[in-house]
Scaffold this motif. Structure first.
Motif, PDB file in Angstrom:
ATOM      1  N   GLY A 121       0.794  -1.225   0.000  1.00 12.44           N
ATOM      2  CA  GLY A 121       0.000   0.000   0.000  1.00 12.44           C
ATOM      3  C   GLY A 121       0.818   1.261   0.000  1.00 12.44           C
ATOM      4  N   ASN A 148      -4.964  -6.025  -1.307  1.00 16.81           N
ATOM      5  CA  ASN A 148      -6.330  -6.510  -1.104  1.00 16.81           C
ATOM      6  C   ASN A 148      -7.412  -5.485  -1.431  1.00 16.81           C
ATOM      7  OD1 ASN A 148      -5.143  -8.874  -0.034  1.00 16.81           O
ATOM      8  ND2 ASN A 148      -5.003  -7.927   1.981  1.00 16.81           N
ATOM      9  N   THR A 149      -7.176  -4.601  -2.391  1.00 18.60           N
ATOM     10  CA  THR A 149      -8.181  -3.576  -2.709  1.00 18.60           C
ATOM     11  C   THR A 149      -8.847  -3.806  -4.067  1.00 18.60           C
ATOM     12  OG1 THR A 149      -6.471  -2.138  -3.658  1.00 18.60           O
ATOM     13  CG2 THR A 149      -7.011  -1.839  -1.312  1.00 18.60           C
ATOM     14  N   THR A 151      -7.544  -3.885  -6.994  1.00 23.28           N
ATOM     15  CA  THR A 151      -7.038  -2.853  -7.910  1.00 23.28           C
ATOM     16  C   THR A 151      -6.151  -3.461  -8.993  1.00 23.28           C
ATOM     17  OG1 THR A 151      -7.075  -1.239  -6.125  1.00 23.28           O
ATOM     18  CG2 THR A 151      -5.683  -0.724  -8.022  1.00 23.28           C
ATOM     19  N   PHE A 183     -11.133  -9.836  -3.524  1.00 21.71           N
ATOM     20  CA  PHE A 183     -10.432  -8.695  -2.929  1.00 21.71           C
ATOM     21  C   PHE A 183      -9.050  -8.478  -3.525  1.00 21.71           C
ATOM     22  CE2 PHE A 183      -7.665 -11.595  -0.808  1.00 21.71           C
ATOM     23  CZ  PHE A 183      -8.455 -12.683  -0.433  1.00 21.71           C
ATOM     24  N   ASN A 185      -5.713  -7.664  -5.523  1.00 20.51           N
ATOM     25  CA  ASN A 185      -5.168  -6.841  -6.605  1.00 20.51           C
ATOM     26  C   ASN A 185      -4.688  -7.755  -7.725  1.00 20.51           C
ATOM     27  OD1 ASN A 185      -5.692  -4.676  -4.979  1.00 20.51           O
ATOM     28  ND2 ASN A 185      -3.569  -4.151  -4.572  1.00 20.51           N
TER      29      ASN A 185
END
Length: 659
Positions: A121, A148-149, A151, A183, A185
């Motif tokens: 992050g 875990n976004t 993305t 979740f 990326n």
């Protein structure tokens, strides 16, 4: 604690200009406190959980087993109990691993080879990338969790997952069916492979075990796999990375979202790093299968993997049993002449590496069919000859004999020469749209059995005349649209081109469905009285030439709106009859039906003649002053709908005697 690294002796490192002395028996480094105690905070088992996935002791009847049962794990802590930390501390943690490895270089007691990074992050940091590059120089693999976004890191990078370094592997979280976790990326360039990251059961604090999920759980699977591969093969960091990345299992759910499109396969990575074995053998023939009985066929084997020069042994399977044709030898080619028709032949090439004096390492096979010939082929068009230019005709071929499924190739003869219009194909149909009129067109098809890759086995042809079709149709009504319900409209069609005398067929569209209202006839006119108001009406006519007994050669349509008409008109005066001559009287018309706003036109009848008093207007009232005493007057109001520019639709009248 059995697989936790412990310093075998005191040693010193210099981190950020500060000298740090670590005692024998310490387990790593805490970059926050600048001490050699990396133990995890009580608040979270995150580090303990990932460590268990990497290297929990196996085969001891307790809890879970790590990917590598005999790992040696050095703790490097730079995040606090809330999961927050500084990139500068991450740089210090990597530097500690590099210096600790160097401090015990002679004994190998701190031979750090894999850095597992279940964090992320952060923004881009050149200092951190420099530290990762320094780890590469120290032969350390840098494994990073993708994040875990949900993305796309190719579009919105976060770090360290998005760094490009020769020793870096970024790991997405996969599900138990090899899909991408919701979740996780991802990135077709920056994320390399997937590993299990959903509902992962591993070590917790004390003697407990917990289930967690995230790319933090996926990354240690790859780190543990790297350690296990290193236990089997002493590989450079570049070789180690290649072994892990190139040995994934292809997974549809990871295709396009990781650079490999696959999920970690530890077993395949281990196989790839042990003594090389042949991993596949492809067989190529100088003639495609099937072939006819007695045709010599030469097969060539091409192995991959293992170590050359290879040895080969050839076999033939007749549908029942394998029979060896040669002993082990260096020839990669084998010539075979089949003596009977059979669809179940197989040719096999057993291959082994130069170092192998035992059994085969891989058997490559090729299926071979030996088939009979096609005996005849017929062809049938879906339309009878003749047809018009531009009409698509679908031809269907039917072969008999030989070995289905058949292959077909289509030809067209234009009166001068045959031209091939398709290549060999299993489709038994061919759509042909003749470009010009000719009485000498001919369509042909050749057929061969499924086994054949050579010339045709049977030929069928059929003549087909093509003539000029209708090229234009003028469609004219005797009234302009719109018209009122019940109005009869006569339509006239005039065809051109093709071959006269023409035939016509009429259609009506009610806004939903086309309805055929006449059969084919020589009549070019059609009288139509629409039964209801409908703005979506269309009238259509198809035309065909005298020679044509089939479908339309051309169709034209024309919209024709039919509108509701006024159904009644009531006229009323503002005075009761009779009235004296010279008395102004105001009349009001009230219409119903049709479509408003209505238009009105007023008339007066003097007992002998109707006389118009106004032109059409939207005014429903009219003031009239009678001039002749005793006349048998009658007042009339003609009404038409808003759409109507023609005659009246309804007339209302009333007598009005004058004194």
């Amino acid at each position: 604690m059995a697989n936790v690294w412990s310093a075998p002796a005191p040693f010193q490192v210099t981190i950020g200009g500060q000298s740090i002395w670590c005692q024998a028996g310490t387990h790593g480094f805490n970059a926050i406190t600048r001490t050699c105690d990396p133990m995890e905070d009580a608040a979270t088992p995150h580090g303990t959980h990932t460590s268990g996935t990497i290297g929990a002791v196996g085969n001891n009847g307790a809890g879970i087993a790590g990917v590598n049962w005999v790992a040696s794990i050095m703790g490097l802590k730079f995040l606090d109990s809330t999961g927050n930390g500084y990139v500068s501390h991450a740089v210090d943690a990597i530097e500690f691993a590099i210096q600790a490895k160097a401090a015990f270089a002679g004994s190998g007691a701190a031979n750090v080879r894999v850095l597992s990074n279940s964090w992320g992050g952060a923004g881009y940091s050149q200092a951190l990338l420099d530290a990762i590059t320094a780890a590469n120089a120290s032969q350390m693999l840098f494994v990073a969790a993708a994040g875990n976004t949900g993305t796309n890191l190719d579009v919105s990078p976060s770090y360290p997952a998005a760094y490009s370094a020769p020793n870096a592997i970024t790991v997405a979280a996969s599900t138990n069916v090899d899909g991408l976790a919701s979740f996780s990326n991802y990135g077709a360039t920056r994320v390399h492979l997937g590993a299990p990251g959903v509902a992962i059961y591993s070590t917790g604090h004390g003697s407990g075990y917990v289930t967690l999920q995230g790319t933090s759980m996926a990354a240690p699977h790859v780190a543990g796999a790297a350690a296990l591969v290193l236990a089997a093969c002493d590989s450079t960091v570049g070789e180690l990375r290649a072994l892990l990345v190139n040995s994934v299992d292809a997974a549809a759910g990871l295709a396009g979202v990781t650079s490999t499109g696959g999920r970690l396969n530890v077993g395949r990575a281990l196989d790839a790093c042990t003594r090389p074995r042949v991993t596949s053998v492809s067989l190529a023939s100088d003639k495609p299968s099937p072939q006819g009985v007695g045709t010599p066929m030469t097969f060539t084997a091409t192995p991959t993997g293992g170590e050359g020069p290879y040895q080969y042994r050839w076999f033939v399977h007749d549908g029942t049993a394998w029979t060896a044709q040669t002993w082990w030898g260096s020839s990669a080619s084998f010539t075979w002449t089949p003596t009977a028709a059979r669809s179940s032949y197989k040719i096999g090439a057993a291959v082994r590496s130069a170092w192998n004096t035992g059994a085969l390492e891989f058997l490559g096979t090729a299926d071979v069919d030996i088939r009979p010939l096609v005996s005849s082929v017929t062809l049938t068009p879906d339309r009878a000859s003749p047809q018009g230019v531009g009409t698509t005709v679908t031809w269907t071929a039917r072969a008999t004999g030989g070995s289905p499924p058949y292959q077909y190739r289509w030809y067209v003869f234009d009166g001068s020469a045959w031209a091939a219009v398709t290549w060999w194909d299993t489709s038994a149909t061919f759509q042909w749209t003749p470009p010009s009129a000719s009485e000498t067109w001919r369509v042909g098809v050749v057929a061969r059995g499924s086994w054949s890759s050579g010339i045709y086995e049977a030929l069928g042809t059929q003549p087909f005349a093509v003539r000029t079709g209708v090229t234009g149709i003028a469609l004219t009504p005797d009234r302009l649209a719109p018209q009122g319900v019940g109005t009869t409209v006569t339509w006239t069609a005039s065809a051109s081109g093709g071959g006269a005398p023409y035939q016509y067929r009429w259609f009506v569209f009610d806004g939903v469905t086309w309805t055929t209202v006449t059969d084919w006839s020589a009549s070019a006119t059609f009288t139509w009285t629409p039964p209801s108001a409908n703005a979506a009406y269309k009238v259509g006519v198809g035309a065909r030439s005298a020679w044509n007994a089939g479908a339309n050669e051309m169709v034209v349509t024309q919209p024709f709106a039919m509108k509701p008409v006024v159904t009644s008109v009531v006229v009323s005066a503002d005075r009761v009859a009779p009235q004296p001559a010279g008395t102004p009287i105001t009349w009001t018309a009230s219409a119903s039906g049709g479509e408003g706003p209505y238009q009105y036109r007023w008339f007066v009848f003097d007992g002998a003649t109707w006389t118009p008093l106004t032109w059409w207007s939207v005014s429903p009232t009219f003031t009239w002053t009678p001039g002749t005493p005793g006349a048998a007057y009658r007042i009339g109001a003609a009404v038409r709908s808003a759409w109507n520019a023609g005659a009246l639709e309804q007339l209302g009248t009333q007598a009005f005697p004058v004194q």
